[in-house]
Design an enzyme around this catalytic site. Structure first.
Site, short mmCIF file in Angstrom:
data_model
loop_
_atom_site.label_atom_id
_atom_site.label_comp_id
_atom_site.label_asym_id
_atom_site.label_seq_id
_atom_site.Cartn_x
_atom_site.Cartn_y
_atom_site.Cartn_z
N HIS A 355 0.81 -1.22 0.00
CA HIS A 355 0.00 0.00 0.00
C HIS A 355 0.84 1.27 0.00
O HIS A 355 0.32 2.36 -0.25
CB HIS A 355 -0.98 0.00 1.18
CG HIS A 355 -0.36 0.29 2.51
ND1 HIS A 355 -0.05 -0.70 3.43
CD2 HIS A 355 -0.01 1.46 3.09
CE1 HIS A 355 0.45 -0.13 4.51
NE2 HIS A 355 0.49 1.18 4.34
N ASP A 404 -0.58 -7.53 1.29
CA ASP A 404 0.06 -6.22 1.42
C ASP A 404 1.57 -6.39 1.55
O ASP A 404 2.15 -6.28 2.63
CB ASP A 404 -0.50 -5.49 2.64
CG ASP A 404 -0.09 -4.03 2.70
OD1 ASP A 404 0.42 -3.53 1.68
OD2 ASP A 404 -0.28 -3.40 3.76
N SER A 510 4.42 1.85 8.33
CA SER A 510 4.05 0.85 7.33
C SER A 510 5.25 0.34 6.55
O SER A 510 6.15 1.10 6.19
CB SER A 510 3.05 1.46 6.35
OG SER A 510 1.82 1.73 6.98
#
Length: 559
Positions: A355, A404, A510
């Site tokens: 992402h 992801d 992330s």
């Protein structure tokens, strides 16, 4: 008259101290204390007030004479000549001052110290660590080791002033050693008001591989491999044809170098890796051996964090050397911005979250930085790479964040990209069948926000300690009906208390690592993916389950 004379004598006494006053007087206060020391960074050596030494001049073949004066290093160039006898280890070149007996060693890459006796690339110890000459300086309790040359150790059995200190690896440094053949490397620490010994937290090298691979440059390799890169067979180190060569079984220190009546690969001169003498086309020459370095993934020099903040703890990159920072060029203005975290899994490959790349940035707009403690401040040992390409999982779902995961290839002119150091290293990939017990404690790291409402990322790398949730607690029901798939795992802080005290990942983390210790090596278990807020009680963070993507990772790395 007597009273006036007495007053005069008292005044004189104030102006001129009595002769023996200096015996008990305390004159040494302030910055000019006799305890002032100087640190010579090229040799990583500490010198006391008025001590002198030689050192190579930067970007020059000349040598300079230095002296420690009130905490300042003062130097000037001096003439030198080659040493009359070898004094430098690991292939160092010895030069001696022309008009006095001091000497200096020009060390090859990877070695420092007065005699080039410190191996900066040694990240683990073999067997008992008797030959360990690395730079680990932290005890198991997290205490910093004391310099072996410190005066407080003068009455201890092992210190840098022993006659055989050099042979034992002791010197003007505080690195872990095993001079008494104990179970593993140790050092002196100051604990509970006294100086005592403590084992170091230095990691042991993987067992069972010493015969097939080498650690660092292979200086301590003592295996039995005897073939070169051209598949030629090594000559015995005691072969008659080697008479006159520098490194043979007849050297006075041959045993220490691993040379003898055998033809096994060795690295007696601190070269890039193990080598041996061979005969090629009836000519005597040498070749590197057909060997690979041992895996040092998941090893680190962990430093206990000193500062607690919201969401975790400030930490140092040496505690998480696999942490990567990914930057992207700004679209409409010069400069760049921090994008996401990542994790180094091999010399030229970094894993991150899919992402992070929803905008499909051109690869030449991306940059990966390794070895950085502060997010935007360059580190002393950092390494920066452009991106050759990046691969986003073909089945990534930008709605549910299923699959992801992304893989970035670092650009390099050779097969080697990232150079291993105390600040840069790889995390281990897990075994395909890895199943850790519920509530196993693991670590995450990143440069993300302290809390969800913060407008800024952290200036410094943080770490957080979380526990793996059971699969029964990692469901949509426990995450406000958000989709949770088998490609995800959950982890969170299970302690009771206010939300501000709980550890968790947050925006900006992330793509970073969730690592768990397996057999004393930090193993990549998850990739930071998504969550609901940051650090909420009984609400875990969600991570990409790495074991589900091992084939995908290896297949793409081979292309």
């Amino acid at each position: 008259m007597k009273r006036e004379l007495l007053c005069v004598l008292l005044l004189c006494g104030l102006a001129f101290p009595l002769p023996d006053q200096g015996i008990h007087g305390r004159f040494r206060r302030g910055a000019r204390s006799y305890r002032a020391t100087c640190r010579d960074e090229p040799t990583q050596t500490t010198y006391q007030q008025h001590q002198s030494w030689l050192r190579p001049m930067l970007r020059s073949s000349r040598v300079e004479y230095c002296r420690c004066n009130s905490g300042l290093v003062q130097c000037h160039s001096v003439p030198v000549r080659s040493c009359s006898e070898p004094r430098c280890f690991n292939g160092g070149t010895c030069q001696q001052a022309l008009y006095f007996s001091d000497f200096v060693c020009q060390c090859p890459d990877g070695f420092v110290g007065k005699r080039c006796d410190i191996d900066t690339r040694a990240t683990c110890f073999e067997e008992q660590g008797i030959t360990y000459r690395g730079t680990w300086s932290t005890a198991e309790s997290g205490a910093e080791c004391i310099n072996w040359n410190s005066s407080v150790l003068s009455l201890k059995p092992y210190n840098a002033r022993r006659p055989n200190a050099i042979k034992l690896g002791l010197g003007n440094h505080n690195y872990c050693r095993n001079p008494d053949r104990d179970l593993k490397p140790w050092c002196y620490v100051f604990k509970a008001g006294k100086y005592t010994t403590e084992f170091c937290s230095t990691p042991a090298c993987p067992k069972g591989k010493s015969e097939d691979c080498y650690v660092g440059k292979g200086v301590t390799y003592r295996g039995t491999h005897s073939l070169t890169t051209s598949q030629a067979s090594c000559l015995p180190w005691n072969s008659i044809v080697l008479m006159g060569k520098s490194y043979t079984a007849w050297r006075t220190n041959s045993q220490a170098l691993g040379l003898g009546r055998h033809n096994y690969c060795r690295n007696p001169d601190g070269d890039a890796r193990p080598w041996c003498h061979v005969m090629k086309d009836r000519k005597l020459t040498w070749e590197y051996c057909d060997m690979s370095p041992c895996s040092t993934c998941g090893l680190r020099q962990y430093k206990r964090p000193q500062f607690r903040i919201k969401g975790g703890l400030y930490t140092d990159i040496t505690s998480h050397p696999w942490q990567a920072a990914i930057f992207v060029k700004n679209k409409r203005s010069p400069g760049e911005r921090f994008l996401c975290g990542g994790v180094l899994i091999s010399s030229c490959w970094v894993l991150s979250a899919a992402h992070c790349f929803l905008e499909r940035f051109p690869p030449n707009h991306l940059k990966v930085v390794l070895g950085r403690t502060y997010r935007v401040v360059p580190g002393e040992e950092e390494q920066t790479f452009e991106i050759e390409k990046y691969i986003v999982h073909e089945e990534f779902d930008d709605d549910t964040y299923d699959n992801d995961i992304a893989l970035l290839q670092l650009r390099s002119q050779s097969k080697q990209c990232a150079q291993e150091s105390s600040s840069v290293g790889t995390a281990c990939l897990p075994d395909p069948n890895l199943q850790l017990p519920d509530w196993t404690e693991c670590e995450l790291s990143g440069y993300g926000k302290h809390e969800a409402s913060s407008p800024f990322f952290s200036d410094r790398l943080k770490e957080a300690h979380v526990r793996l949730y059971p699969s029964s607690r990692c469901t949509s029901q426990h995450l406000f009906n958000k989709t949770v798939t088998n490609n995800m795992l959950c982890a969170g802080d299970t302690r009771s208390g206010g939300n501000q005290d709980l550890h968790d990942a947050c925006q900006g983390d992330s793509g970073g690592p969730l690592v768990c210790m397996i057999n004393k090596q930090m193993t990549l278990t998850g990739i930071i993916s998504w969550g609901l807020g940051c650090g909420q009680k009984d609400v875990p963070g969600v991570y990409t389950k790495v074991t589900n993507y091992l084939d995908w990772i290896h297949d793409n790395m081979k292309q």
